[in-house]
Write a protein that holds these residues in place. Structure first.
Motif, PDB file in Angstrom:
ATOM      1  N   THR A   1       0.644  -1.312  -0.101  1.00  0.00           N
ATOM      2  CA  THR A   1       0.066   0.021   0.053  1.00  0.00           C
ATOM      3  C   THR A   1       0.825   1.399  -0.051  1.00  0.00           C
ATOM      4  O   THR A   1       1.811   1.590   0.812  1.00  0.00           O
ATOM      5  CB  THR A   1      -1.030  -0.032   1.497  1.00  0.00           C
ATOM      6  N   MET A   2       0.611   2.045  -0.810  1.00  0.00           N
ATOM      7  CA  MET A   2       1.097   3.619  -0.999  1.00  0.00           C
ATOM      8  C   MET A   2       0.416   4.631  -0.822  1.00  0.00           C
ATOM      9  O   MET A   2      -0.611   4.480  -1.453  1.00  0.00           O
ATOM     10  CB  MET A   2       2.141   3.474  -2.372  1.00  0.00           C
ATOM     11  N   VAL A   3       0.549   5.348   0.204  1.00  0.00           N
ATOM     12  CA  VAL A   3      -0.298   6.282   0.707  1.00  0.00           C
ATOM     13  C   VAL A   3       0.095   7.854  -0.118  1.00  0.00           C
ATOM     14  O   VAL A   3       1.317   8.172   0.032  1.00  0.00           O
ATOM     15  CB  VAL A   3      -0.212   6.664   2.169  1.00  0.00           C
ATOM     16  N   PHE A   4      -0.980   8.182  -0.757  1.00  0.00           N
ATOM     17  CA  PHE A   4      -0.668   9.253  -1.602  1.00  0.00           C
ATOM     18  C   PHE A   4      -1.323  10.692  -0.743  1.00  0.00           C
ATOM     19  O   PHE A   4      -1.112  11.652  -1.160  1.00  0.00           O
ATOM     20  CB  PHE A   4      -1.579   9.289  -2.907  1.00  0.00           C
ATOM     21  N   HIS A   5      -2.189  10.526  -0.191  1.00  0.00           N
ATOM     22  CA  HIS A   5      -3.000  11.635   0.705  1.00  0.00           C
ATOM     23  C   HIS A   5      -3.483  11.115   2.144  1.00  0.00           C
ATOM     24  O   HIS A   5      -4.169   9.936   1.965  1.00  0.00           O
ATOM     25  CB  HIS A   5      -4.059  12.210  -0.345  1.00  0.00           C
ATOM     26  N   GLY A   6      -3.380  11.948   3.121  1.00  0.00           N
ATOM     27  CA  GLY A   6      -3.902  11.489   4.113  1.00  0.00           C
ATOM     28  C   GLY A   6      -3.148  10.449   4.711  1.00  0.00           C
ATOM     29  O   GLY A   6      -1.942  10.285   4.687  1.00  0.00           O
ATOM     30  N   GLY A   7      -3.912   9.406   5.473  1.00  0.00           N
ATOM     31  CA  GLY A   7      -3.363   8.354   5.925  1.00  0.00           C
ATOM     32  C   GLY A   7      -4.332   7.217   6.715  1.00  0.00           C
ATOM     33  O   GLY A   7      -5.279   7.482   6.782  1.00  0.00           O
ATOM     34  N   TYR A   8      -3.827   6.364   7.253  1.00  0.00           N
ATOM     35  CA  TYR A   8      -4.568   5.229   7.793  1.00  0.00           C
ATOM     36  C   TYR A   8      -3.512   4.449   9.109  1.00  0.00           C
ATOM     37  O   TYR A   8      -2.467   4.675   9.202  1.00  0.00           O
ATOM     38  CB  TYR A   8      -4.954   4.214   7.012  1.00  0.00           C
TER      39      TYR A   8
END
Length: 128
Positions: A65-72
């Motif tokens: 998983t590559m995060v582009f905006h925000g997060g988790y």
């Protein structure tokens, strides 16, 4: 600060940063399926609303998983814009998107996702 999608993904997306035409699940998660020439891998762009809990799941293979905006966050930590998270078939997790920003990410995986619990049983049948 707008969402910036890497240019290598433009060939797979109808409009790189506009999610309005993406598919939507019953819990308002938007997604766009990406078909790679290497058919043993599947890709999915996800736009997850703020504070949304995704179903607990594991993987038959590897999930990146590559995060582009925000997060988790999940049981292993917190992930934000620019982070790359790789899980193997021995791990299961319950991702929760950022309360403030939600999350836009690319998920590339081999095999199938294996959802857990009652909701998971329904999702396993849905081909999400």
């Amino acid at each position: 600060d707008g969402v910036r999608i890497p240019s290598f993904l433009y060939q797979y997306l109808p409009n790189a940063a506009d999610t309005k035409d993406w598919n939507s699940t019953i819990n308002n998660v938007k997604y766009y399926n990406i078909n790679f020439s290497e058919s043993s891998y599947k890709g999915k762009m996800l736009e997850i609303p703020p504070g949304k809990v995704m179903p607990k799941h594991s993987h038959e293979g590897t999930e990146a998983t590559m995060v582009f905006h925000g997060g988790y966050s999940d049981e292993s930590g917190n992930y934000n814009k620019g982070d790359l998270v790789i899980l193997d078939d021995n791990e299961e997790h319950t991702p929760i998107s950022s309360e403030q920003t939600g999350c836009i990410c690319l998920v590339v995986y081999s095999g199938s996702l294996k959802f857990k619990g009652i909701l998971g049983s329904i999702l396993n049948l849905s081909k999400f």
